[in-house]
Design an enzyme around this catalytic site. Structure first.
Site, PDB file in Angstrom:
ATOM      1  N   CYS A   1       0.822  -1.213   0.000  1.00 24.49           N
ATOM      2  CA  CYS A   1       0.000   0.000   0.000  1.00 24.49           C
ATOM      3  C   CYS A   1       0.857   1.264   0.000  1.00 24.49           C
ATOM      4  O   CYS A   1       0.443   2.295  -0.539  1.00 24.49           O
ATOM      5  CB  CYS A   1      -0.954   0.003   1.192  1.00 24.49           C
ATOM      6  SG  CYS A   1      -0.135  -0.195   2.785  1.00 24.49           S
TER       7      CYS A   1
ATOM      8  N   HIS B   1      -1.693   0.632   6.748  1.00 30.21           N
ATOM      9  CA  HIS B   1      -2.280   0.961   5.438  1.00 30.21           C
ATOM     10  C   HIS B   1      -2.086   2.440   5.132  1.00 30.21           C
ATOM     11  O   HIS B   1      -2.307   3.305   5.974  1.00 30.21           O
ATOM     12  CB  HIS B   1      -3.768   0.620   5.411  1.00 30.21           C
ATOM     13  CG  HIS B   1      -4.409   0.896   4.084  1.00 30.21           C
ATOM     14  ND1 HIS B   1      -4.045   0.232   2.926  1.00 30.21           N
ATOM     15  CD2 HIS B   1      -5.373   1.782   3.720  1.00 30.21           C
ATOM     16  CE1 HIS B   1      -4.759   0.678   1.918  1.00 30.21           C
ATOM     17  NE2 HIS B   1      -5.567   1.627   2.374  1.00 30.21           N
TER      18      HIS B   1
ATOM     19  N   ASN C   1      -7.552   5.657  -2.777  1.00 34.87           N
ATOM     20  CA  ASN C   1      -7.262   4.498  -1.934  1.00 34.87           C
ATOM     21  C   ASN C   1      -7.116   3.249  -2.815  1.00 34.87           C
ATOM     22  O   ASN C   1      -7.994   2.938  -3.632  1.00 34.87           O
ATOM     23  CB  ASN C   1      -8.390   4.302  -0.918  1.00 34.87           C
ATOM     24  CG  ASN C   1      -8.015   3.356   0.203  1.00 34.87           C
ATOM     25  OD1 ASN C   1      -7.180   2.468   0.029  1.00 34.87           O
ATOM     26  ND2 ASN C   1      -8.624   3.537   1.355  1.00 34.87           N
TER      27      ASN C   1
END
Length: 348
Positions: free
Chosen positions: A21, A126, A141
């Site tokens: 991520c 994250h 995202n």
């Protein structure tokens, strides 16, 4: 006129792969494949070496240094996680820096979030990017099936919601590299008719037999549709404000109720004081009546006052010069004396 598919695809959005991520966050921010896991791993190893050298300054034979060597890296792990130090160093290559959004220094500047260029958000392990492209904001995202349009009205509420959920938010300062989406969306604003879903939700719906085409994010153009979308976000903001107003109204009602109850208590106290004053007045009058054991009635008091006034009047008449008639004077005097004696006996 630009092709709709071309404009939709102009927004670079790297989807989640494994636990990379941090890589997706950086590439979505810069709008291109600028970093790979190897690049970030190299930065992490460099940071580890710098930390090792600082620890060695205290002595390579020290217990602290040995403990440090036995510990795993704090800048990366085998799953693909990279620390904030790695992300900060990677952005420094492009002349960009991170500022903590909720820091006292930044909040003192009183900057409206819509005037910034981008944000990086982190919760646990994250990372994801919120960036402005053209005149519109997008949630990039990597866990979503596509970019999510965020209206100016909703941006501040979205950031506040993330903070409440425990996210750390960083403001991006510096000049971001030019990108195709910035140029295209600077000419025409994009409208999102259907919001993207989480990648897991799309897979579940597709495996259940729902057409994959319906699970994709559809984007179009049109000022009217965008106004409708912003109206929906504005309704959410108004709903939150109404909750605050309801709380304020309840507090105002409570204050009024307390004020009324206090006024009632004051009136009650005044009435009690008035009654106590009457009782005290009656007690004082009773004490002046030569120690009488019973309280006099209103009729008895009236009679006694009348008798007192009569005696005063008779005394005043007795001081008036009389006529030479000695007999009548004597008689009158004797009569008056008798009357005074009769009137004074009850008082004795």
């Amino acid at each position: 006129m630009f092709d709709r598919r071309l404009n939709m695809d102009s927004i670079f959005h790297e989807k989640q792969e494994g636990s990379l991520c941090a890589q997706h966050c950086l590439n979505n921010l810069l709008q291109g494949e600028y970093f790979t896991p190897v690049d970030l791993s190299s930065i992490a190893h460099q940071l580890d070496e710098e930390e090792r050298m600082r620890m060695a300054e205290g002595g390579m034979a020290s217990e602290e240094y040995r403990t440090f060597l036995q510990q795993p890296s704090g800048n990366m792990d085998d799953s693909g996680f990279f620390s904030i130090q790695v992300i900060s160093n990677a952005l420094r290559v492009w002349g960009l820096e991170l500022i903590l959004f909720n820091s006292r220094e930044y909040q003192s500047l009183m900057i409206n979030p819509i005037n910034e260029k981008a944000f990086i958000c982190n919760y646990k392990e994250h990372w994801f990017t919120i960036r402005k492209l053209g005149q519109q904001w997008f949630n990039l995202n990597s866990l979503l099936t596509g970019p999510e349009l965020i209206s100016d009205t909703y941006l501040a509420l979205f950031l506040a919601q993330l903070q409440q959920e425990g996210y750390s938010i960083f403001v991006i300062r510096g000049n971001l590299p030019e990108c195709e989406a910035e140029q295209i969306l600077g000419i025409m604003r994009v409208q999102q008719q259907q919001r993207p879903r989480l990648i897991g939700e799309e897979e579940a719906q597709t495996s259940a037999g729902r057409p994959a085409a319906l699970a994709q994010t559809e984007m179009g153009f049109g000022v009217e549709d965008e106004v409708v979308d912003e109206d929906e976000e504005l309704k959410k903001a108004l709903a939150l404000s109404r909750q605050d107003i309801d709380v304020e109204d309840e507090e105002a009602d409570l204050r009024r109720a307390i004020q009324l109850s206090m006024q009632g208590a004051v009136m009650s106290n005044k009435s009690s004081e008035s009654e106590m004053g009457n009782v005290k007045s009656g007690s004082a009058t009773g004490g002046q009546k030569a120690g009488q054991s019973e309280t006099l009635t209103a009729e008895e008091l009236r009679k006694r006052r009348q008798a007192y006034f009569d005696r005063q009047q008779q005394q005043a008449q007795s001081n008036i010069p009389q006529q030479p008639d000695t007999k009548s004077t004597t008689g009158s005097g004797s009569v008056n004396t008798g009357e005074e004696d009769q009137q004074q006996k009850p008082s004795q």
